[in-house]
Scaffold this active site. Structure first.
Site, mmCIF file in Angstrom:
data_model
loop_
_atom_site.group_PDB
_atom_site.id
_atom_site.type_symbol
_atom_site.label_atom_id
_atom_site.label_comp_id
_atom_site.label_asym_id
_atom_site.label_seq_id
_atom_site.Cartn_x
_atom_site.Cartn_y
_atom_site.Cartn_z
ATOM 1 N N CYS B 80 -2.170 -0.317 -4.523
ATOM 2 C CA CYS B 80 -2.791 -0.205 -5.846
ATOM 3 C C CYS B 80 -1.819 -0.602 -6.961
ATOM 4 O O CYS B 80 -1.472 -1.767 -7.071
ATOM 5 C CB CYS B 80 -3.369 1.197 -6.052
ATOM 6 S SG CYS B 80 -4.452 1.279 -7.500
ATOM 7 N N HIS B 183 -7.200 0.682 -1.602
ATOM 8 C CA HIS B 183 -6.591 1.910 -1.094
ATOM 9 C C HIS B 183 -6.874 2.040 0.402
ATOM 10 O O HIS B 183 -7.937 2.521 0.779
ATOM 11 C CB HIS B 183 -7.170 3.121 -1.823
ATOM 12 C CG HIS B 183 -6.689 3.232 -3.230
ATOM 13 N ND1 HIS B 183 -5.580 3.954 -3.577
ATOM 14 C CD2 HIS B 183 -7.153 2.676 -4.373
ATOM 15 C CE1 HIS B 183 -5.378 3.855 -4.872
ATOM 16 N NE2 HIS B 183 -6.323 3.089 -5.387
ATOM 17 N N GLU B 185 -5.808 4.145 2.389
ATOM 18 C CA GLU B 185 -5.929 5.570 2.739
ATOM 19 C C GLU B 185 -7.295 6.144 2.405
ATOM 20 O O GLU B 185 -7.619 7.255 2.807
ATOM 21 C CB GLU B 185 -4.808 6.365 2.050
ATOM 22 C CG GLU B 185 -4.998 6.641 0.562
ATOM 23 C CD GLU B 185 -4.670 5.470 -0.360
ATOM 24 O OE1 GLU B 185 -4.483 4.341 0.130
ATOM 25 O OE2 GLU B 185 -4.622 5.686 -1.592
#
Lengths: 258, 201
Positions: B80, B183, B185
Site C-alpha cells: 500500500c 493489501h 493480507e
C-alpha cells in the site's frame, strides 16, 4: 474493473450472532466467528459486526470476538455498535478490525468523526446512518438514532455530507422503512446519497432476493450491498447471490474456495 | 529465516501479522533502524499519508536503514503506502520519498462513477510467470484502498497492472524489492498466496 462488494452483516449480542426485525425481538442464530469463517469460505467480500450488547461491562466479549475473527478471516471487516470514543475505536482496530463504524454517537457528537479520521485515517472511519422517509425534511429523509427509536432534526443528505467533510471514508446507509422487511432496498434514497458523496456507499436494509441487490447496485448506484437475513436463515448462499449478480451484468468477485 | 515487519506508526499492522502467521512464518515487528540489520526478509506495510509516513521514517532513522537494507540485496515487500514511498516522490503533499525505484506516486483521476479513494476488489494482471503470483490465475481480484498509485519511470519496474479510470502499476519491482498497492493480507486466499510466495522465495 472495480467490483461491487457483497457485505454480510452480523449483529452480535453478548458474543452471539442475533437477528431482529425492525429492531424488535432478537433471536440468537450462532457463533459469530464460526459464521464469519463460513461466509469467508463462501467468498463474501467483506463483513460487518454490530455489537448490540446492552451493557458496557460486557463489551470485552466483543473485543475477543473481533480478535478471533481477525485470526481466521483475511478480508476487510468493520465493527460498529457502542463506539463512543477514539479509545473504543483503537481497541477494535488493534483487535484486528479494518474499520470502525459510528452511528448514534456521531450524530450526538460529530467531532468523533474528525478525531477518528485524524488518528486512524479516513479509510478506517465508517458512518452508519439510519434514514426514515419523511417529506418534511429537505432531502425527504430524516436521520434517526438509537436503532430507529429516536428521531433527530437532522436531514439525511446534509448529515451525510457533513460526515464526509469531517472525514468519514464510507457510508453504510440503512433504511429504517425497509429494514428487516426483505422487500428490497430503498433505491431512491440510496441513489441520492451515492450521487452526492465521493466515498463508497453501502446500501443496507431490505435485501430479500438477488434481484434486490441487482437493483441497488445498478439503479441505486450503491458501491456495496449489505445483507443479513437472506443468508443467515439459509434462503440463499453468497455464491448463489454472486452468480445471479454476474448473470445480470453486475461486476462481482469470483468465488474463491480456500 | 528471520522475517521482520516494519512498524513506523503508519496504520494497523495487526492484519499483516495475522496473515503472515497464517501462512506459517514467524516474524519480528521492528521499529528501530538497527533491528533491520538482523532481518533477511522484510515486509513494509502501511496506510495513510505519504508525507506523514516519510516524516516518521526520516525522524526515526528508518528511512536510511531501509535504503541500506535494500542496497544489501535482501528481499523486501512494500504494501500500500509502502508501494508509493519507495518511489522518488509522491504528488501527495509533494512528499520526497525513499527513491529506491525511480518514479512518482500520482493521484488517481477519478471521474464518472469512479470515486477516489479507490476502495474494494479489483483485478490484477501480472507479468507472465512472475514468481510472486505463482499458483494464482491471471485477472484475480485483490483488495485496494488508496488515492495515489505508483507510476515507475522504467517499464521493467511494472510487475502487475490494474485498471481504475487509468491503467496503473498495482505492483512494482526492482532487484530485491517488490511492492504492491493492494493489501495481500486482506485479499482472501490469493492474497495469502502472494505473502507466502514472497516469504518462500
Amino acid at each position: 474493473m472495480l467490483e461491487k462488494r457483497i457485505v454480510v452483516c452480523l449483529d452480535v449480542r453478548d458474543g452471539k450472532t442475533t437477528k431482529g426485525v425492525k429492531f424488535k425481538g432478537n433471536v440468537d442464530i450462532g457463533d459469530p466467528v464460526e459464521m464469519a469463517r463460513r461466509y469467508y469460505e463462501d467468498g463474501v467480500d467483506e463483513l460487518v459486526f454490530y455489537d448490540i450488547t446492552a451493557s458496557a461491562e460486557r463489551r470485552g466479549i466483543m473485543r475477543e470476538v473481533v480478535e478471533r475473527v481477525a485470526a481466521e478471516i483475511f478480508i476487510p471487516f468493520c465493527v460498529g455498535g457502542g463506539i463512543g470514543s477514539v479509545e473504543d475505536m483503537r481497541a477494535m482496530l488493534l483487535a484486528g478490525a479494518e474499520k470502525v463504524s459510528v452511528n448514534t454517537h456521531a450524530v450526538l457528537h460529530p467531532e468523533i468523526i474528525d478525531a477518528g479520521a485524524r488518528v486512524f485515517g479516513n479509510q478506517c472511519i465508517v458512518l452508519g446512518v439510519d434514514a426514515l422517509r419523511d417529506n418534511e425534511m429537505p432531502s425527504g429523509y430524516r436521520v434517526v438514532i438509537h436503532g430507529g427509536r429516536t428521531h433527530t432534526e437532522r436531514d439525511l443528505l446534509q448529515w451525510v455530507l457533513e460526515a464526509e467533510n469531517r472525514g468519514a471514508g464510507e457510508v453504510v446507509l440503512n433504511s429504517i422503512d425497509a429494514d428487516g422487511t426483505q422487500d428490497g432496498y430503498e433505491l431512491t434514497c440510496t441513489r441520492m446519497v451515492s450521487e452526492a458523496v465521493n466515498v463508497p456507499v453501502v446500501a443496507s436494509g431490505g435485501a430479500g432476493t438477488p434481484e434486490h441487490l441487482v437493483a441497488v447496485l445498478g439503479e441505486g448506484k450503491a458501491d456495496a450491498a449489505l445483507i443479513a437475513s437472506m443468508v443467515h436463515f439459509g434462503g440463499y448462499t453468497v455464491p448463489q447471490i454472486k452468480r445471479a449478480l454476474a448473470a445480470a451484468g453486475v461486476p462481482v468477485r469470483e468465488h474463491v474456495k480456500p | 529465516m528471520r522475517a521482520a515487519i516494519v512498524d513506523y506508526n503508519a496504520g494497523n499492522l495487526r492484519s499483516v501479522e495475522t496473515a503472515v502467521r497464517r501462512v506459517g512464518y514467524e516474524f519480528q515487528v521492528v521499529s528501530r533502524p538497527e533491528s533491520l540489520k538482523d532481518a533477511d526478509k522484510l515486509v513494509f506495510p502501511g496506510v495513510g499519508d505519504a508525507a506523514a509516513a516519510m516524516a516518521v521514517l526520516e525522524r526515526t532513522g528508518l528511512a536510511q536503514a531501509l535504503r541500506e537494507y535494500y542496497s544489501g540485496g535482501r528481499p523486501m515487500l512494500g504494501i500500500c503506502i509502502g508501494a508509493q514511498i519507495v518511489l522518488d516522490r509522491s504528488e501527495e503533499n509533494n512528499a520526497s520519498c525513499l527513491g529506491l525505484i525511480p518514479g512518482v506516486a500520482r493521484r488517481l483521476p477519478g471521474g464518472e462513477g469512479r470515486k477516489v479513494p479507490h476502495i474494494g476488489w479489483n483485478q490484477v494482471r501480472y507479468r507472465d510467470d512472475h514468481w510472486l503470483f505463482k499458483g494464482i490465475p491471471q485477472d484475480k481480484s485483490f483488495y485496494f484502498v488508496h488515492s495515489y498509485y505508483p507510476d515507475p519511470a522504467e517499464p521493467t519496474a511494472r510487475l502487475c497492472r490494474t485498471e481504475y479510470g487509468v491503467p496503473f502499476a498495482s505492483g512494482i519491482e526492482r532487484e530485491n524489492l517488490i511492492a504492491v498497492q493492494f493489501h495481500p493480507e486482506k485479499s482472501g486466499e490469493f492474497g495469502l498466496r502472494v505473502l507466502a510466495n514472497f516469504l518462500a522465495h
